[in-house]
Design a protein around this motif. Structure first.
Motif, PDB file in Angstrom:
ATOM      1  N   SER A 199      -6.433   2.518  -3.818  1.00 36.22           N
ATOM      2  CA  SER A 199      -7.320   1.777  -2.925  1.00 36.22           C
ATOM      3  C   SER A 199      -6.755   0.413  -2.567  1.00 36.22           C
ATOM      4  O   SER A 199      -5.919  -0.158  -3.279  1.00 36.22           O
ATOM      5  CB  SER A 199      -8.690   1.584  -3.580  1.00 36.22           C
ATOM      6  OG  SER A 199      -9.287   2.805  -3.927  1.00 36.22           O
TER       7      SER A 199
ATOM      8  N   SER B  64      -9.480   2.094   8.575  1.00 36.51           N
ATOM      9  CA  SER B  64     -10.184   1.303   7.565  1.00 36.51           C
ATOM     10  C   SER B  64     -11.042   0.222   8.222  1.00 36.51           C
ATOM     11  O   SER B  64     -10.520  -0.621   8.970  1.00 36.51           O
ATOM     12  CB  SER B  64      -9.159   0.646   6.628  1.00 36.51           C
ATOM     13  OG  SER B  64      -9.737  -0.394   5.891  1.00 36.51           O
TER      14      SER B  64
ATOM     15  N   GLU C   3      -8.153   2.450   2.273  1.00 38.05           N
ATOM     16  CA  GLU C   3      -9.585   2.324   1.987  1.00 38.05           C
ATOM     17  C   GLU C   3     -10.118   3.664   1.487  1.00 38.05           C
ATOM     18  O   GLU C   3      -9.853   4.712   2.085  1.00 38.05           O
ATOM     19  CB  GLU C   3     -10.346   1.890   3.236  1.00 38.05           C
ATOM     20  CG  GLU C   3     -11.825   1.670   2.957  1.00 38.05           C
ATOM     21  CD  GLU C   3     -12.574   0.985   4.081  1.00 38.05           C
ATOM     22  OE1 GLU C   3     -13.820   0.982   4.021  1.00 38.05           O
ATOM     23  OE2 GLU C   3     -11.921   0.439   5.011  1.00 38.05           O
TER      24      GLU C   3
END
Length: 299
Positions: free
Chosen positions: A156, A196, A148
């Motif tokens: 990502s 995350s 993240e």
């Protein structure tokens, strides 16, 4: 099923192969599946900047993945890899981390039919595309690479793959494989909360039995995150350890027996033998000699 999980290896594919074969031989148990949780270090053509990177200068094994994919040009190495694959090691599944050649992985994923694709001519490493769900003997395993980030980047978490997995129902997934970890698993050197929020929401929604991840380069857990058991694996080799015996880290491998539901973190003393002086050709020569002796005894 007996499933092994391997932490971030950062290029060290030969250490990884030796680790798997040695664990099987010492335990007397055959692994049904091996999964690597990202940061494989999939750089088939190292750039100039990578060649000059400080960790590569510390340990050339960071470039071993490139040597693997080009091994057909080295007859001895190619023969050793084919022998190991034929007699000792099955395909190793891996996801993308945040240290890979993302363009190259994208080009590999174009050839994916069933969710995985071999990336070397020896059928040793298979790339698993984000959002893939595979069923192995009734065990359903989902895969989601990347980390993240505040803004979208190549490293990502893929939003489309994430949304697909978010639609899974509780009990749809037995094991979730990610590179990043749930939010709140620890704090960074600067005091920032690690993990995350996206992955926290995902496991709260789909409730897998297990979440196995890497990225943070130390063992975390096993610990309960709601109904999910989370385990964060150590990095295979810690280059911050400048000791003479720098070797494979305890906690960089774990094994799950799906029949007994026992999740064991491998911390055996023999791991240290796969150290900074490890030489794959010597390892393979000794392995072949042992195999020959074993065959001779049974004849």
């Amino acid at each position: 099923m007996l499933i092994a999980f391997i932490g971030d290896i950062h290029g060290r594919v030969f250490h990884t192969l030796a680790l798997i074969e040695t664990w099987q031989r010492r335990s007397g148990r055959k692994l049904d599946l091996v999964i690597q949780v990202g940061d494989l270090g999939a750089y088939p053509e190292p750039t100039e900047s990578l060649l000059n990177e400080k960790y590569v200068e510390l340990d050339a094994a960071e470039l071993d993945f490139s040597r693997l994919v080009k091994a057909e040009a080295d007859g001895k190495l190619a023969d050793d890899l084919r022998y190991l694959r034929r007699h000792h090691v099955g395909p190793i599944l891996f996801i993308r981390g945040n240290h890979e050649d993302f363009d190259w992985l994208d080009s590999q994923s174009c050839d994916i039919d069933q969710g995985t694709v071999p990336v070397d001519s020896f059928d040793l490493f298979h790339y698993v595309k984000d959002g893939t769900v595979l069923n192995y003997d009734g065990t359903r395993i989902a895969f989601l690479g990347g980390i993240e980030t505040p803004k979208p980047k190549r490293k990502s978490i893929d939003p489309a793959a994430y949304e697909r997995l978010l639609q899974c129902k509780p009990s749809d997934i037995d094991i979730l494989i990610t590179h990043d970890a749930p939010y709140g698993i620890g704090r960074s050197f600067h005091g920032q909360t690690q993990g995350s929020a996206l992955l926290s929401k995902l496991i709260e929604t789909i409730e897998p039995n297990y979440l196995i991840a890497g990225h943070y380069h130390h063992v975390i857990g096993p610990k309960a995150c709601g109904r999910t058991t989370y385990l964060g694996l150590d990095v295979l080799v810690d280059l911050r350890d400048d000791g003479e015996r720098r070797g494979v880290q305890p906690g960089s491998m774990a094994v799950l027996d799906t029949a007994t539901k026992e999740l064991q973190v491998v911390q055996d003393d023999w791991l240290a033998q796969l150290d900074k002086h490890f030489a794959f050709p010597i390892f393979m020569e000794r392995l072949k000699q042992r195999d020959h002796r074993d065959r001779t005894r049974t004849e």
